[in-house]
Design a protein around this motif. Structure first.
Motif, short mmCIF file in Angstrom:
data_model
loop_
_atom_site.label_atom_id
_atom_site.label_comp_id
_atom_site.label_asym_id
_atom_site.label_seq_id
_atom_site.Cartn_x
_atom_site.Cartn_y
_atom_site.Cartn_z
N TRP A 81 7.41 -23.93 -9.04
CA TRP A 81 6.10 -24.08 -9.44
C TRP A 81 4.97 -23.58 -8.54
O TRP A 81 3.87 -23.35 -8.49
N TRP A 82 5.43 -23.16 -7.23
CA TRP A 82 4.75 -22.89 -6.36
C TRP A 82 5.54 -21.40 -5.76
O TRP A 82 6.82 -21.41 -5.95
N HIS A 83 4.58 -20.51 -4.95
CA HIS A 83 5.31 -19.42 -4.36
C HIS A 83 4.76 -19.20 -3.36
O HIS A 83 3.35 -19.11 -2.94
N ARG A 84 5.49 -19.51 -2.21
CA ARG A 84 5.00 -19.35 -0.58
C ARG A 84 5.33 -17.90 -0.06
O ARG A 84 6.48 -17.45 -0.51
N PHE A 85 4.49 -17.49 0.52
CA PHE A 85 4.77 -15.95 1.14
C PHE A 85 4.65 -15.62 2.54
O PHE A 85 5.10 -14.48 2.77
N ASP A 86 4.62 -16.85 3.03
CA ASP A 86 4.61 -16.43 4.52
C ASP A 86 5.90 -15.89 5.10
O ASP A 86 6.10 -15.04 5.92
N ASP A 87 6.92 -16.28 4.69
CA ASP A 87 8.14 -15.61 5.10
C ASP A 87 8.55 -14.36 4.89
O ASP A 87 9.24 -13.88 5.53
N THR A 88 7.64 -13.67 4.19
CA THR A 88 8.06 -12.40 3.68
C THR A 88 7.13 -11.45 4.36
O THR A 88 7.00 -10.11 4.13
N LEU A 89 6.08 -12.22 4.76
CA LEU A 89 4.85 -11.14 5.24
C LEU A 89 4.96 -10.54 6.45
O LEU A 89 5.41 -10.99 7.49
N PRO A 90 4.92 -9.06 6.49
CA PRO A 90 5.03 -8.40 7.80
C PRO A 90 3.59 -8.90 8.56
O PRO A 90 2.62 -9.28 8.15
N THR A 91 3.85 -8.85 9.80
CA THR A 91 3.09 -9.29 10.85
C THR A 91 1.73 -8.27 10.80
O THR A 91 0.83 -9.07 10.84
N TRP A 92 1.62 -7.24 10.27
CA TRP A 92 0.58 -6.55 10.28
C TRP A 92 -0.46 -6.75 9.31
O TRP A 92 -1.36 -6.42 8.85
N SER A 93 0.27 -7.48 8.02
CA SER A 93 -0.42 -7.49 6.97
C SER A 93 -1.53 -8.58 6.84
O SER A 93 -1.59 -9.57 7.32
N ASP A 94 -2.48 -8.86 6.02
CA ASP A 94 -3.53 -9.73 5.79
C ASP A 94 -3.28 -10.18 4.36
O ASP A 94 -3.93 -10.77 3.37
N GLY A 95 -1.92 -10.80 4.07
CA GLY A 95 -1.69 -11.53 2.90
C GLY A 95 -1.46 -10.02 1.54
O GLY A 95 -1.73 -8.98 2.01
N TYR A 96 -1.08 -10.66 0.61
CA TYR A 96 -0.85 -9.59 -0.47
C TYR A 96 -2.15 -9.56 -1.32
O TYR A 96 -2.61 -10.13 -1.97
N THR A 97 -2.77 -8.62 -0.72
CA THR A 97 -4.20 -8.30 -0.93
C THR A 97 -4.35 -7.55 -2.38
O THR A 97 -5.42 -7.57 -2.97
N GLY A 98 -3.39 -7.07 -2.77
CA GLY A 98 -3.06 -6.20 -3.99
C GLY A 98 -3.67 -7.04 -5.27
O GLY A 98 -4.58 -6.77 -6.08
N LEU A 99 -3.22 -8.54 -5.36
CA LEU A 99 -3.59 -9.20 -6.37
C LEU A 99 -5.33 -9.47 -6.15
O LEU A 99 -5.86 -9.71 -7.45
N GLU A 100 -5.68 -9.64 -5.07
CA GLU A 100 -7.04 -9.67 -5.14
C GLU A 100 -7.77 -8.32 -5.63
O GLU A 100 -9.03 -8.63 -6.22
N GLU A 101 -7.44 -7.44 -5.37
CA GLU A 101 -7.99 -6.15 -5.77
C GLU A 101 -7.99 -6.13 -7.28
O GLU A 101 -8.85 -5.40 -7.95
N THR A 102 -6.85 -6.72 -7.83
CA THR A 102 -6.84 -6.51 -9.17
C THR A 102 -7.70 -7.64 -10.04
O THR A 102 -8.14 -7.48 -11.26
N ALA A 103 -8.25 -8.66 -9.45
CA ALA A 103 -9.02 -9.69 -9.93
C ALA A 103 -10.46 -8.99 -10.31
O ALA A 103 -10.93 -8.20 -9.83
N SER A 104 -10.77 -9.63 -11.36
CA SER A 104 -12.20 -9.36 -12.04
C SER A 104 -13.18 -10.45 -11.59
O SER A 104 -14.29 -10.23 -11.27
N LYS A 105 -12.71 -11.75 -11.42
CA LYS A 105 -13.46 -12.69 -10.73
C LYS A 105 -12.62 -13.61 -9.99
O LYS A 105 -11.47 -13.77 -9.88
N ILE A 106 -13.35 -13.84 -8.75
CA ILE A 106 -12.73 -14.60 -7.60
C ILE A 106 -13.71 -15.83 -7.58
O ILE A 106 -14.95 -15.42 -7.28
N ARG A 107 -13.03 -17.05 -7.45
CA ARG A 107 -14.05 -18.12 -7.12
C ARG A 107 -13.14 -18.81 -5.84
O ARG A 107 -12.19 -19.06 -5.86
N SER A 108 -14.11 -19.17 -4.86
CA SER A 108 -13.43 -19.50 -3.93
C SER A 108 -13.94 -20.57 -3.03
O SER A 108 -15.72 -20.73 -3.23
#
Lengths: 424, 106
Positions: A227-254
């Motif tokens: 039910w959840w998806h954790r990404f820390d263990d696969t993240l390369p050190t230089w990355s700032d998270g998987y930002t692709g999803l953010e770029e695909t979004a049309s609305k972001i609420r934070s």
């Protein structure tokens, strides 16, 4: 003598029999009458309805009355009372019901299953429940839709492809598939084969072994349950998270508690957050991370930016992570950002918002593609959690709406920020 | 607060559609109050209704109309009710719109 007795008994039995039959007939008769009476009232109610849609409503009521009269336990009299009350209430309000319903209900209704995702209900209930909660979005999620992992991987692949200016056709050719397959992969709707992903990464010029490994492991785990998806263990050190999803979004609420949301961070502030998250990291790595985060914010200044709606906890804005000057710069940065038409910012005063402290910061992503479910993104110092299960997403929507209600109105934001700035 | 009562009844078990009489029993509302609310919610898109697909002759009863929350209505209803119960609560320490207490310096 005995003949007289026999005759008497016979006559008595006969009499009892006749009486029994008679009362039974009588009961049946009255019962029929009793059951008919509510129906009569209901027909009167029907006559008060406008001709258009009259039968539709009447059929519904008649079916209900049928239940009331036939399936309720009870003596005829209580059934009569129930039925009459039911029908009389409708007789009284028939016209109002028709008015309320309007011409809306179509006789050829869509099946429930066809009901596609819609925007927030347009006409909210007038008066009784006020609609001052800004219903920008209502949740959207799909059972059995793409998992977040696939969506994340897909959107990363899209990002890598467009960065290299490669068309979907070219990408399809590389993996012996059509452009629509590539499109589905990028939307997270295609089962992923490791070999295809590897070929795509090569085409997109991703040669760094660590980066390849992380994206490939995402592909192999994309269909895992969970039910959840954790990404820390696969993240390369230089990355700032998987930002692709953010770029695909049309609305972001934070909702920003503890830190200002990443997309709104000023450079010095971002550096302070990064140092907190990676206290052991050497200076050049910190700088690289900060740099990546700054570039990630280009999203808000590019073409077609998503609508970004954030609520920031007031306490966050009063607590310097590194030093006061960095915090001041951050707040001035926020004031600048509120001028962007697609950025909405509210401040949650610390005198309110008990609910908000029950969880940490989080973001919700809504995609333009109606086939993609909403995704909840839990921001953490060194990792990210994504939730896409309907119940979770629903829950976070409720929390988000509550936070927005508790927060100060949007037009007060600038004033509050200026005040905090003065008081620092 | 007839609307709130009806929404609450729907939220008890959002996945099960119910017909009017059931809702009357659950909410304790008379027909004259319930049906206008249902009509209003349906028009606003919070709930939708569907005629049961049965053969009335075979079943020996007329087809019923079932109501259920729409996906959007489900969540809107939840947040509306949450906000509503919040409003009905006694006011918190500081009313809305007031500046922070004096000690609010960083």
């Amino acid at each position: 003598m005995s003949g007289g007795i026999i005759a008497g008994v016979l006559a008595g039995t006969l009499g009892a029999l006749v009486l029994g039959v008679f009362t039974s007939l009588l009961t049946k008769e009255t019962e029929g009458f009793i059951d008919a009476l509510p129906g009569l009232v209901l027909r009167l109610a029907r006559r008060r309805l406008p001709a258009d849609g009259r039968d539709d409503l009447y059929d519904e009521w008649a079916a209900e009355l049928h239940i009331a009269l036939h399936q309720t336990e009870g003596r005829p009299l209580s059934r009569l009372v129930l039925g009459i009350r039911y029908a009389a209430g409708l007789l009284r309000t028939a016209r109002r019901i028709a008015d309320e319903l309007g011409p809306a209900r179509h006789s050829t209704q869509e099946r429930w299953d066809d009901h596609g995702p819609a925007d927030a209900p347009a006409g909210l209930v007038h008066g009784e429940l006020t609609a001052d909660l800004v219903g920008l979005v209502a949740p959207r999620s799909l059972a059995g839709g793409p998992t977040v992992r696939r969506m994340v991987l897909g959107s990363e692949l899209r990002r890598l492809r467009t960065r290299r200016q490669i068309t979907p056709d070219e990408a399809g050719f590389a993996i012996r598939a059509s452009r629509s397959t590539v499109d589905r992969i990028e939307r997270g709707q295609e089962q992923l084969r490791e070999r295809d992903i590897a070929d795509l990464l090569t085409l997109y010029g991703v040669t760094d072994p660590a980066e390849r490994r992380s994206l490939l492991s995402l592909a192999t785990r994309a269909n895992d349950p969970g039910w959840w998806h954790r990404f820390d263990d696969t993240l390369p050190t230089w990355s700032d998270g998987y930002t692709g999803l953010e770029e695909t979004a049309s609305k972001i609420r934070s909702y920003g508690a503890q830190f200002v949301p990443a997309l709104l961070q000023a450079e010095d502030y971002a550096r302070a957050v990064t140092c907190l998250g990676h206290p052991e990291a050497p200076a050049h790595e910190i700088e690289r991370r900060v740099d990546v985060r700054m570039r990630r914010q280009a999203l808000l200044h590019g073409e077609n930016p998503p609508h970004f709606w954030a609520v920031i906890d007031e306490l966050t804005l009063r607590r310097p992570l590194a030093d006061i000057p960095a915090l001041r710069k951050q707040i001035r940065h926020l004031i600048d950002l509120t001028r962007l038409p697609h950025v909405t910012l509210q401040i949650l005063p610390f005198v309110r918002g008990g609910l908000a402290v029950t969880g940490g910061p989080f973001s919700m992503l809504r995609f333009a593609d109606p086939d993609l479910p909403d995704v909840v993104h839990l921001d953490q110092l060194t990792s990210a959690l994504y939730l896409d299960k309907r119940e979770d997403v629903d829950h976070y929507w409720v929390v988000m709406e509550r936070i927005c209600v508790d927060a100060e109105p949007v037009d007060a934001t600038c004033e509050i920020l200026c005040r905090i700035l003065e008081e620092l | 607060m007839a609307v709130a009562k009806v929404l609450r009844a729907f939220l008890e078990d959002p996945d099960t559609p119910c017909y009017g009489l059931e809702l009357m029993r659950e909410t304790g509302l008379p027909s004259g109050s319930l049906y206008p609310v249902l009509a209003r919610l349906e028009r606003a898109g919070w709930i939708r209704s569907e005629r049961e697909e049965i053969d009335p002759v075979a079943e020996g009863r007329p087809a019923r109309r079932y109501y259920a929350l729409t996906p959007d209505g489900l969540v809107t209803a939840r947040s509306e009710l949450a906000a509503l119960s919040e409003r009905l609560r006694p006011p918190a320490r500081a009313p809305r719109g007031l500046p922070q207490p004096d000690g609010g310096r960083a």
